[in-house]
Design a protein around this motif. Structure first.
Motif, PDB file in Angstrom:
ATOM      1  N   ASP A  66      15.760  13.829  10.268  1.00 14.22           N
ATOM      2  CA  ASP A  66      15.023  13.141  10.868  1.00 14.22           C
ATOM      3  C   ASP A  66      13.791  12.184  10.089  1.00 14.22           C
ATOM      4  OD1 ASP A  66      16.647  12.859  13.265  1.00 14.22           O
ATOM      5  OD2 ASP A  66      14.611  13.622  14.664  1.00 14.22           O
ATOM      6  N   SER A  67      13.825  11.325   9.893  1.00 15.35           N
ATOM      7  CA  SER A  67      12.814  10.936   8.394  1.00 15.35           C
ATOM      8  C   SER A  67      11.356   9.162  10.004  1.00 15.35           C
ATOM      9  CB  SER A  67      13.327   9.624   7.351  1.00 15.35           C
ATOM     10  OG  SER A  67      14.107  10.560   6.903  1.00 15.35           O
ATOM     11  N   TYR A  68      10.650   9.419   9.169  1.00 12.96           N
ATOM     12  CA  TYR A  68       9.019   9.261   9.460  1.00 12.96           C
ATOM     13  C   TYR A  68       8.285   8.718   7.562  1.00 12.96           C
ATOM     14  CZ  TYR A  68      10.789  12.325  13.334  1.00 12.96           C
ATOM     15  OH  TYR A  68      11.005  12.717  14.546  1.00 12.96           O
ATOM     16  N   LEU A  69       7.677   7.663   8.120  1.00 10.58           N
ATOM     17  CA  LEU A  69       6.911   6.852   7.500  1.00 10.58           C
ATOM     18  C   LEU A  69       5.765   6.942   7.648  1.00 10.58           C
ATOM     19  CD1 LEU A  69       7.092   5.577   4.480  1.00 10.58           C
ATOM     20  CD2 LEU A  69       7.546   3.328   5.887  1.00 10.58           C
ATOM     21  N   TRP A  70       4.721   7.581   7.483  1.00 15.57           N
ATOM     22  CA  TRP A  70       3.372   7.318   8.103  1.00 15.57           C
ATOM     23  C   TRP A  70       2.241   6.545   7.125  1.00 15.57           C
ATOM     24  CZ3 TRP A  70       1.828   9.893  11.745  1.00 15.57           C
ATOM     25  CH2 TRP A  70       2.454  11.229  12.421  1.00 15.57           C
ATOM     26  N   ILE A  71       1.577   5.780   8.045  1.00 16.40           N
ATOM     27  CA  ILE A  71       0.972   4.438   7.948  1.00 16.40           C
ATOM     28  C   ILE A  71      -0.667   5.375   8.200  1.00 16.40           C
ATOM     29  CG2 ILE A  71       0.216   2.301   7.892  1.00 16.40           C
ATOM     30  CD1 ILE A  71       3.317   2.704   7.061  1.00 16.40           C
ATOM     31  N   LEU A  72      -1.269   5.220   7.118  1.00 15.08           N
ATOM     32  CA  LEU A  72      -2.585   5.565   6.175  1.00 15.08           C
ATOM     33  C   LEU A  72      -3.601   4.494   6.493  1.00 15.08           C
ATOM     34  CD1 LEU A  72      -1.118   8.480   4.211  1.00 15.08           C
ATOM     35  CD2 LEU A  72      -1.321   7.937   6.791  1.00 15.08           C
ATOM     36  N   PHE A 123      -6.228   8.728   6.585  1.00 18.71           N
ATOM     37  CA  PHE A 123      -6.137   9.555   8.591  1.00 18.71           C
ATOM     38  C   PHE A 123      -4.959   8.092   8.843  1.00 18.71           C
ATOM     39  CE2 PHE A 123      -7.231   9.188  12.599  1.00 18.71           C
ATOM     40  CZ  PHE A 123      -7.934  10.602  12.586  1.00 18.71           C
ATOM     41  N   PRO A 124      -4.246   9.191   9.691  1.00 14.02           N
ATOM     42  CA  PRO A 124      -2.844   7.787  10.465  1.00 14.02           C
ATOM     43  C   PRO A 124      -3.120   6.950  10.813  1.00 14.02           C
ATOM     44  CG  PRO A 124      -2.787  10.592  10.431  1.00 14.02           C
ATOM     45  CD  PRO A 124      -4.392  10.556  10.028  1.00 14.02           C
ATOM     46  N   THR A 125      -2.359   6.240  11.594  1.00 15.82           N
ATOM     47  CA  THR A 125      -2.332   5.599  12.581  1.00 15.82           C
ATOM     48  C   THR A 125      -1.383   5.441  12.505  1.00 15.82           C
ATOM     49  OG1 THR A 125      -1.947   3.262  10.251  1.00 15.82           O
ATOM     50  CG2 THR A 125      -4.722   4.095  10.792  1.00 15.82           C
ATOM     51  N   ASP A 126      -0.224   4.941  12.375  1.00 17.04           N
ATOM     52  CA  ASP A 126       1.124   4.621  12.602  1.00 17.04           C
ATOM     53  C   ASP A 126       2.275   5.232  12.408  1.00 17.04           C
ATOM     54  OD1 ASP A 126       2.292   1.649  11.943  1.00 17.04           O
ATOM     55  OD2 ASP A 126       0.162   2.116  11.574  1.00 17.04           O
ATOM     56  N   TYR A 127       3.491   5.467  12.685  1.00 16.45           N
ATOM     57  CA  TYR A 127       4.504   6.025  11.782  1.00 16.45           C
ATOM     58  C   TYR A 127       5.964   4.843  12.084  1.00 16.45           C
ATOM     59  CZ  TYR A 127       5.706   9.448  14.651  1.00 16.45           C
ATOM     60  OH  TYR A 127       6.721  10.465  16.238  1.00 16.45           O
ATOM     61  N   LYS A 171       0.850  -1.420  -0.235  1.00 20.38           N
ATOM     62  CA  LYS A 171       0.081  -0.111  -0.155  1.00 20.38           C
ATOM     63  C   LYS A 171       0.707   1.491  -0.067  1.00 20.38           C
ATOM     64  CE  LYS A 171      -3.672  -1.613   2.367  1.00 20.38           C
ATOM     65  NZ  LYS A 171      -4.673  -1.977   3.364  1.00 20.38           N
ATOM     66  N   ASP A 172       0.630   1.978   0.031  1.00 17.20           N
ATOM     67  CA  ASP A 172       1.263   3.456  -0.632  1.00 17.20           C
ATOM     68  C   ASP A 172       1.527   4.214   0.943  1.00 17.20           C
ATOM     69  OD1 ASP A 172       1.607   4.045  -3.267  1.00 17.20           O
ATOM     70  OD2 ASP A 172      -0.196   4.898  -3.915  1.00 17.20           O
ATOM     71  N   ALA A 173       2.487   4.116   1.491  1.00 17.27           N
ATOM     72  CA  ALA A 173       2.741   5.342   2.293  1.00 17.27           C
ATOM     73  C   ALA A 173       3.541   6.010   2.124  1.00 17.27           C
ATOM     74  CB  ALA A 173       3.498   3.945   3.244  1.00 17.27           C
ATOM     75  N   LEU A 174       3.462   7.253   3.698  1.00 15.37           N
ATOM     76  CA  LEU A 174       4.159   9.074   3.493  1.00 15.37           C
ATOM     77  C   LEU A 174       5.390   8.550   3.901  1.00 15.37           C
ATOM     78  CD1 LEU A 174       4.215  11.482   1.997  1.00 15.37           C
ATOM     79  CD2 LEU A 174       2.860  12.098   3.754  1.00 15.37           C
TER      80      LEU A 174
END
Length: 429
Positions: free
Chosen positions: A165-171, A176-180, A149-152
């Motif tokens: 710092d880097s963060y991978l947002w799981i949507l 809607f963000p659920t975790d990163y 799936k696409d993540a940001l």
């Protein structure tokens, strides 16, 4: 004693081995992503899902971090009050010369505590509002495939306390963000995840997280009693209600009016039953229970269900009553209130997030010297989506004091020269 030191050495070796194995098993390489239009579109989708517009206009946000650091952020004033232990620091982001430090309630000169408070705020506010920062200056966005799936992926190249710092947002499917997942300087293991799932809907109309759980040993970060509010906007809204005698409106039993001479209404407001009539059709509408509604053609009760006619009557009532009583609905559920400065005067923006026929519309109310609405600018969602970002003007004219004491308008006019009459307006008990 020699055996004791051997035992300690053995424990150290085992600990180092455990840490090494844990690092090898859990450390994730920073994934490569693709920057560009698709990544920005996903970031925009996330901002829409978390109601970034409401966040941008919020006046005050309050929270604590792990029960240790406490915050009251006056967002529009760009200042924040930070307190911990016996320390209290007032930070003014645009005017640092105004920064103040208090220890045990006594003002002191302590630049070190100002830096400490700034570092606390940079870290602790990120855990509260990070999803809203994806288009900040110095931020790179890229699209990454995560579990097909696409993540940001968001990388902070500058700013804050720890640039790089880097963060991978799981949507979720709505953006809607659920975790990163995190790749940060402060955490040596890459890919540590944290939940963004315990959200609270605030008074300001958007959600904020109340806690996070990290994959690293199940560590929990509690955000305390999270609040977001717009007290200045609420005060102005209350002044409007006072000016139009909203208390009398609430007690009004019946309201009658017509709409442009085409439709007529008699609204039993107390029981919320509306007589809607146009042409040769009359509907006794029960908005809270449409099944109870009745349809008449040429004053004869129709035996069939006439669902479409009832739905039409409901839609007409929602639209036409709005032009009569919208200023009395400023505190209904699903409404966000914010203030704006127009022509050096304070105006009230009201955004409808739910309900009615067109959720997403917003209206900027312009007031006279007595805080009675004299006009508004309409920002209709359908127009904004087509790129029409200018507000459509409409006046609220010829207010009358009804028999019940409530103020209601009788006429409107538009920027294109159009007129809208509400007919003979009555309100009584």
């Amino acid at each position: 004693m020699k055996n004791f030191f051997k035992f300690i050495l053995l424990l150290l070796v085992l600990l180092i081995a455990f840490v090494g194995i844990y690092y090898v098993v859990n450390n994730e390489k920073l994934p490569e992503g693709k920057q560009g239009v698709e990544a920005d579109a996903l970031a925009t989708k996330m901002l829409s899902a978390i109601n970034n517009e409401a966040f941008k206009n919020t006046e005050v946000i309050e929270w604590s971090f792990r029960g240790v650091h406490n915050y009251k952020w006056y967002k529009q004033q760009e200042r924040v009050s930070v307190s911990w232990d016996n320390n209290w620091v007032e930070l003014f982001f645009k005017n640092p010369d105004k920064n103040k430090v208090f220890i045990d309630g006594k003002e002191v000169n302590n630049p070190a505590l100002i830096k400490t408070a700034t570092d606390f705020f940079n870290n602790d506010s990120f855990w509260l509002v990070a999803p809203h920062k994806v288009f900040d200056n110095g931020v790179e966005r890229s699209l990454v495939k995560h579990n097909d799936k696409d993540a940001l992926m968001v990388t902070y190249t500058s700013g804050g306390t720890t640039p790089g710092d880097s963060y991978l947002w799981i949507l979720d499917e709505n953006g809607f963000p659920t975790d990163y997942k995190m790749w940060t300087k402060i955490i040596p293991i890459g890919g540590v995840s944290a939940t963004w799932s315990d959200w609270k809907t605030t008074e300001a109309g958007f959600k904020l997280p109340t806690k996070h759980t990290l994959s690293l040993f199940g560590m929990e970060l509690n955000m305390g009693e999270v609040k977001a509010s717009n007290p200045n906007a609420d005060n102005l809204a209350n002044e409007i209600l006072k000016a139009i005698n909203h208390e009398a409106y609430k007690k009004t039993n019946t309201i009658e009016w017509s709409f442009a001479g085409r439709r007529n209404y008699k609204w039993d407001k107390k029981n919320h039953i509306v007589e809607v009539s146009w042409d040769t059709t009359k509907v006794i509408l029960h908005p809270n229970n449409l099944e109870k509604s009745a349809v008449f053609f040429n004053d004869k009760n129709s035996s069939s269900k006439n669902t479409e006619t009832i739905k039409k009557a409901e839609s007409l009532f929602n639209n036409d009553s709005f032009w009569l009583v919208a200023p009395h609905k400023l505190f209904e559920d699903g409404i966000i209130r914010t203030t704006e400065n127009i022509d050096n005067k304070q105006a009230l923006r009201v955004t409808y997030t739910t309900g009615g026929s067109t959720p997403g519309d917003s209206y900027v109310w312009l007031l006279d010297e007595n805080n009675v609405p004299k006009s508004y600018l309409m920002y209709l969602k359908s127009r904004v989506q087509k790129g029409n970002t200018e507000g459509m003007p409409a006046t609220w004219e010829d207010w009358i004091t009804t028999e019940s004491g409530a103020l209601l308008p009788t006429n409107h006019s538009f920027g294109n020269g159009g007129k809208l009459s509400m007919g003979t307006v009555k309100g009584y008990n």
